[in-house]
Enzyme design. Structure first.
Site, PDB file in Angstrom:
ATOM      1  CB  ALA A 151      -0.966   0.109   1.334  1.00  0.00           C
ATOM      2  N   GLY A 170       0.532  -5.038   1.202  1.00  0.00           N
ATOM      3  CA  GLY A 170      -0.636  -4.830   0.334  1.00  0.00           C
ATOM      4  C   GLY A 170      -0.181  -5.565  -1.032  1.00  0.00           C
ATOM      5  CD  GLU A 181      -2.887  -7.274   2.917  1.00  0.00           C
ATOM      6  OE1 GLU A 181      -2.620  -6.331   2.592  1.00  0.00           O
ATOM      7  OE2 GLU A 181      -3.738  -7.624   3.722  1.00  0.00           O
ATOM      8  CD  GLU A 215       1.003  -5.383   5.830  1.00  0.00           C
ATOM      9  OE1 GLU A 215       1.905  -6.335   6.141  1.00  0.00           O
ATOM     10  OE2 GLU A 215       0.421  -5.202   4.756  1.00  0.00           O
TER      11      GLU A 215
HETATM   12  N1  CAA Z   1       4.519   3.372  -0.023  1.00  0.00           N
HETATM   13  C1  CAA Z   1       4.956   4.512  -0.472  1.00  0.00           C
HETATM   14  N2  CAA Z   1       6.372   4.926  -0.479  1.00  0.00           N
HETATM   15  C2  CAA Z   1       7.320   3.752  -0.715  1.00  0.00           C
HETATM   16  C3  CAA Z   1       6.831   2.476  -0.061  1.00  0.00           C
HETATM   17  C4  CAA Z   1       5.191   2.433   0.118  1.00  0.00           C
HETATM   18  N3  CAA Z   1       4.902   1.240   0.581  1.00  0.00           N
HETATM   19  N4  CAA Z   1       7.857   1.643  -0.153  1.00  0.00           N
HETATM   20  C5  CAA Z   1       8.836   2.318  -0.479  1.00  0.00           C
HETATM   21  N5  CAA Z   1       8.407   3.711  -0.798  1.00  0.00           N
HETATM   22  C6  CAA Z   1       9.170   4.882  -1.199  1.00  0.00           C
HETATM   23  C7  CAA Z   1      10.384   5.192  -0.257  1.00  0.00           C
HETATM   24  O1  CAA Z   1       9.770   6.038   0.682  1.00  0.00           O
HETATM   25  C8  CAA Z   1      11.382   5.743  -1.197  1.00  0.00           C
HETATM   26  O2  CAA Z   1      10.869   7.014  -1.319  1.00  0.00           O
HETATM   27  P1  CAA Z   1      12.236   8.373  -1.616  1.00  0.00           P
HETATM   28  O3  CAA Z   1      12.986   7.397  -2.812  1.00  0.00           O
HETATM   29  O4  CAA Z   1      11.348   9.142  -1.985  1.00  0.00           O
HETATM   30  O5  CAA Z   1      13.047   8.195  -0.285  1.00  0.00           O
HETATM   31  C9  CAA Z   1      11.064   4.939  -2.237  1.00  0.00           C
HETATM   32  O6  CAA Z   1       9.909   4.137  -2.330  1.00  0.00           O
HETATM   33  C10 CAA Z   1      12.269   3.718  -2.565  1.00  0.00           C
HETATM   34  O7  CAA Z   1      12.338   3.011  -1.268  1.00  0.00           O
HETATM   35  P2  CAA Z   1      13.698   2.548  -0.686  1.00  0.00           P
HETATM   36  O8  CAA Z   1      14.401   3.433  -0.677  1.00  0.00           O
HETATM   37  O9  CAA Z   1      13.190   1.992   0.598  1.00  0.00           O
HETATM   38  O10 CAA Z   1      13.995   1.300  -1.632  1.00  0.00           O
HETATM   39  P3  CAA Z   1      14.780  -0.280  -1.598  1.00  0.00           P
HETATM   40  O11 CAA Z   1      14.752  -0.458  -2.714  1.00  0.00           O
HETATM   41  O12 CAA Z   1      15.735   0.056  -0.618  1.00  0.00           O
HETATM   42  O13 CAA Z   1      13.630  -0.830  -0.673  1.00  0.00           O
HETATM   43  C11 CAA Z   1      11.321  -1.804  -0.309  1.00  0.00           C
HETATM   44  C12 CAA Z   1      12.485  -1.314  -1.473  1.00  0.00           C
HETATM   45  C13 CAA Z   1      11.786  -3.169   0.273  1.00  0.00           C
HETATM   46  C14 CAA Z   1      10.060  -2.044  -0.856  1.00  0.00           C
HETATM   47  C15 CAA Z   1      11.397  -0.758   1.012  1.00  0.00           C
HETATM   48  O14 CAA Z   1      10.892   0.400   0.363  1.00  0.00           O
HETATM   49  C16 CAA Z   1      10.184  -1.237   1.917  1.00  0.00           C
HETATM   50  O15 CAA Z   1      10.303  -2.005   2.887  1.00  0.00           O
HETATM   51  N6  CAA Z   1       9.007  -0.528   1.820  1.00  0.00           N
HETATM   52  C17 CAA Z   1       7.836  -0.615   2.810  1.00  0.00           C
HETATM   53  C18 CAA Z   1       7.010  -1.999   2.594  1.00  0.00           C
HETATM   54  C19 CAA Z   1       6.011  -2.007   3.563  1.00  0.00           C
HETATM   55  O16 CAA Z   1       6.215  -1.788   4.562  1.00  0.00           O
HETATM   56  N7  CAA Z   1       4.901  -2.325   2.758  1.00  0.00           N
HETATM   57  C20 CAA Z   1       3.902  -2.504   3.683  1.00  0.00           C
HETATM   58  C21 CAA Z   1       3.014  -1.422   3.169  1.00  0.00           C
HETATM   59  S1  CAA Z   1       1.631  -1.270   4.492  1.00  0.00           S
HETATM   60  C22 CAA Z   1       0.331  -2.134   3.491  1.00  0.00           C
HETATM   61  O17 CAA Z   1       0.493  -2.762   2.552  1.00  0.00           O
HETATM   62  C23 CAA Z   1      -0.974  -2.095   4.363  1.00  0.00           C
HETATM   63  C24 CAA Z   1      -2.087  -2.836   3.841  1.00  0.00           C
HETATM   64  O18 CAA Z   1      -1.851  -4.018   4.037  1.00  0.00           O
HETATM   65  C25 CAA Z   1      -2.934  -2.274   3.138  1.00  0.00           C
END
Ligand code: CAA
Length: 677
Positions: free
Chosen positions: A60, A99, A102, A122
């Protein structure tokens, strides 16, 4: 953000929202539309969903949390995928997180490339999977595996996912995934919905799981909610289970813990950005590193590079110190191997990359040289003066100093543009934080390379300006001064430390002093007793290493309150004519934690930290500040800047003559703004 391609009778839906294919409103709308269109098209027999770029999806869009919801919600999209009358295959490469996973769970079948990783992280954002993940994952892989994945948040490899039944088929490679997924989809004749399955478990399983993980999840809302949601999957049909999941999600996402954890997520990423530096700056190549000093810090720092496959030349003054340092590094590696986290070959490989030497000139071919000798300006100056003659042109010269001026050190060389601070935290092979100290003359490419190399060795770097103690240690100064004063005024080390550990810090000021060494910075004259520290040191109470400091320690380093220390404190009070009084926990909070916030505000005012969130990152990764409380600057905003300013004013006298309130703190409090520059 959604591209569709028809491959004869198979529709490929590609999510294209770089960099991580976050499932923002446009992606959700596009996905829902493509799916609905496909239902009505008789030419389409099956559907493949995959991600463009480096991954399936990072989940998400976290930036949307806390904002008004935009239709369709992710749970609706996932339900629509599952409801498809035509078989849907998720083709996963890179990451399928939150997400993202999911969406894949809504699909009827899953194929993954061997390097893919799948997870529901999450919980580390203080929430739970809110788009059916807590209901579908246990139905697919069973309660035990689902609980493990959801409550830890740790992703699993594709091969493990295949064993668990989360993935149906492994593709040959990332490159062949799309074609293999289409071919696979063509073989499928009917949907197979995870939501139609049921899962059962003995209710005691959930209590046992919570008890086994009690230490890790203590005080945290999200893991408890995750367990409750997975339990619901065993008790309720899918739609009712999802209702429960949604209710828990809404509660968590609006809570303070999730706000703090989301702040930490973005703070960490913001810290990587350096104000005023061109984005396309050319980095200096670092293929060989020199480390001066084989002590605890030098050894720990070296291990980071060795583990990242970067050779290290380690220089010492005396053979026995060098041998001892190398021995400690080997012992540390072997201890990790004994825990099964490294193989014997990996230990040998790392140790094979270090060249121990007494010859300073062996540093001539290093791209980065890090000085890690003890804190003495004259010694450091002498080393840097020697270095500028030996190091090759363009080599970066770094000091691991915790307090001293990088500018003063740089002035001893004719190449101050190459000089910077790389302040590692002890134990340096474990702690994630590195303060990258930017001197007045540090070249932009040297600074950017410092940040980059720190990330390459697995650290979280934060830029700091030059001042006594940089960001983290400078904030410790008022904290420790007040903690010491509180002992004289009537508190005990146990009380002060308890206030900090109850708050969520891994240890309090006196436990930390004992761990680091009470003798750090001591003048070494037992007859000169001007402070409590002098009195303790004079009695040989140097901390854990002597089994005696502010606490007494047994051979397993377990602390107990010390009657000797109580007497030392009493004597000291008597000599200073102080009558002890009852000290409240609130006063300890104000004088040790609020005063730290005030110092953080000064650090911002002076431009020592680029932004408030950088200070939070320093405290999260360098000192174990509880992540669910964001960091000292974020926490200050939740407490209320007004309240902090008023409390500090109330205790102004106790805080000492040198204490002043930060004008920035006062200004932000007056304007109702968050504490930042
Ligand atoms: N939403 C919005 N922005 C996100 C994002 C997300 N889920 N994941 C990453 N980004 C953004 C980061 O903020 C970053 O932005 P900037 O370049 O502006 O700083 C950019 O994407 C790149 O991210 P990383 O530098 O972290 O890139 P990476 O390649 O090192 O890692 C990743 C990639 C493993 C996906 C890591 O970004 C990460 O762990 N992201 C979060 C994953 C997460 O927690 N997902 C669950 C979301 S909540 C959800 O999904 C709820 C639900 O059930 C409805």
């Amino acid at each position: 953000m959604i591209e569709t391609k028809l491959h004869d009778d198979v529709l490929e839906i590609v999510m294209a929202n770089p960099p991580v294919n976050a499932l923002g409103a446009q992606v959700r709308q596009g996905l829902a539309k493509a799916l609905a269109d496909a239902q009505g098209d008789p030419a389409i027999k099956a559907i493949v969903i995959r991600g463009a770029g480096k991954m399936f999806s990072g989940g998400a869009d976290i930036t949307e949390f806390g904002k008004p919801p935009v239709d369709p919600w992710l749970p609706q999209v996932v339900d629509a995928i599952e409801a498809s009358a035509k078989p849907v295959v998720a083709a996963i490469h890179g990451m399928a997180l939150g997400g993202g996973l999911e969406v894949a769970l809504g699909a009827h079948y899953r194929i993954a490339s061997p390097k893919a990783r799948l997870g529901l992280p999450e919980v580390s954002l203080g929430i739970l999977p809110g788009a059916g993940g807590t209901q579908r994952l246990p139905r697919l892989v069973g309660v035990e595996t689902a609980l493990g994945m959801i409550v830890s948040g740790t992703p699993i490899a594709a091969s493990k996912a295949a064993q668990a039944g989360l993935v149906d088929k492994l593709a040959e490679s990332d490159e062949s995934l799309a074609a293999e997924a289409i071919a696979y989809a063509r073989t499928l004749t009917a949907p197979r919905r995870t939501g139609d399955r049921s899962v059962s478990a003995d209710p005691a399983v959930f209590e046992q799981f919570a008890a086994q993980n009690a230490r890790k999840i203590k005080g945290l809302d999200a893991p408890q909610a995750c367990i409750a949601a997975v339990k619901a999957a065993t008790e309720l049909p899918l739609d009712q289970g999802q209702e429960k999941e949604r209710a828990l999600f809404q509660q968590l996402v609006a809570g303070e813990q999730s706000k703090a954890l989301r702040h930490v997520f973005f703070a960490e990423r913001a810290a990587a950005k350096i104000d005023g530096l061109p984005k396309d700056i050319q980095l200096r190549p670092i293929t060989k590193v020199g480390v001066i000093g084989a002590g605890t810090m030098g050894g720990g720092i070296s291990m980071n590079f060795l583990s990242a496959n970067i050779p290290v030349t380690m220089v010492e003054m005396a053979q026995d110190a060098l041998d001892r340092g190398i021995g400690v590094m080997r012992k540390n590696y072997e201890a990790t191997a004994a825990k099964g986290r490294l193989t014997a070959e990996q230990v040998e490989k790392a140790m094979g990359l270090v060249t121990p030497t007494l010859d300073f000139s062996a540093l001539a071919d290093c791209d980065l040289i890090i000085e890690a000798v003890y804190e003495n300006m004259d010694v450091k100056k002498e080393i840097f003066a020697r270095l500028h003659g030996i190091a090759k042109p363009g080599a970066m010269l770094a000091s691991n100093t915790s307090y001293l001026s990088i500018d003063e050190i740089a002035a001893t060389t004719t190449r101050p543009q190459d000089v910077l601070g790389l302040h590692f935290f002890s134990p340096a092979n474990v702690m994630k934080l590195v303060e990258v100290v930017r001197g007045a003359k540090t070249a932009p490419d040297a600074l950017a390379t410092g940040m980059d190399i720190a990330r390459k060795i697995g650290k979280v770097p934060v830029v700091a300006g030059v001042c006594y103690g940089f960001i983290g240690n400078r904030m410790l100064i008022p904290r420790q001064a007040n903690a010491n004063a509180l002992l004289l005024e009537g508190a005990t080390p146990e009380q002060v430390d308890r206030v900090h550990t109850d708050f969520g810090m891994p240890m309090g000021p006196f436990q930390m002093a004992d761990l680091a060494g009470v003798d750090i910075g001591w003048h070494r004259d037992p007859s000169r007793i001007e402070s409590l520290q002098d009195a303790l040191c004079a009695e040989g109470r140097w901390g854990q290493k002597k089994q005696a400091g502010f606490y007494d320690y047994d051979e397993k380093r377990r602390p107990t309150p010390s009657p000797v220390v109580a007497t030392i404190i009493d004597d000291f009070r008597a000599r200073a004519g102080i009558v002890p009084r009852d000290i409240s926990d609130e006063e300890i909070m104000v004088r040790t934690l609020y005063s730290m916030v005030n110092e953080g505000a000064k650090i911002l005012e002076e431009g020592i930290a680029q932004r408030a969130s950088d200070i939070d990152v320093v405290w999260n990764y360098g000192y174990g500040w509880p992540r669910h409380k964001g960091g000292p600057m974020f926490w200050a905003d939740t407490v209320g800047l007004d309240k902090i300013a008023q409390a500090l004013t109330r205790y102004q006298q106790a805080l000492g003559a040198e204490f002043t309130l930060s004008p920035l703190l006062l200004e932000c409090a007056a304007q109702g703004k968050p504490l930042d520059r």
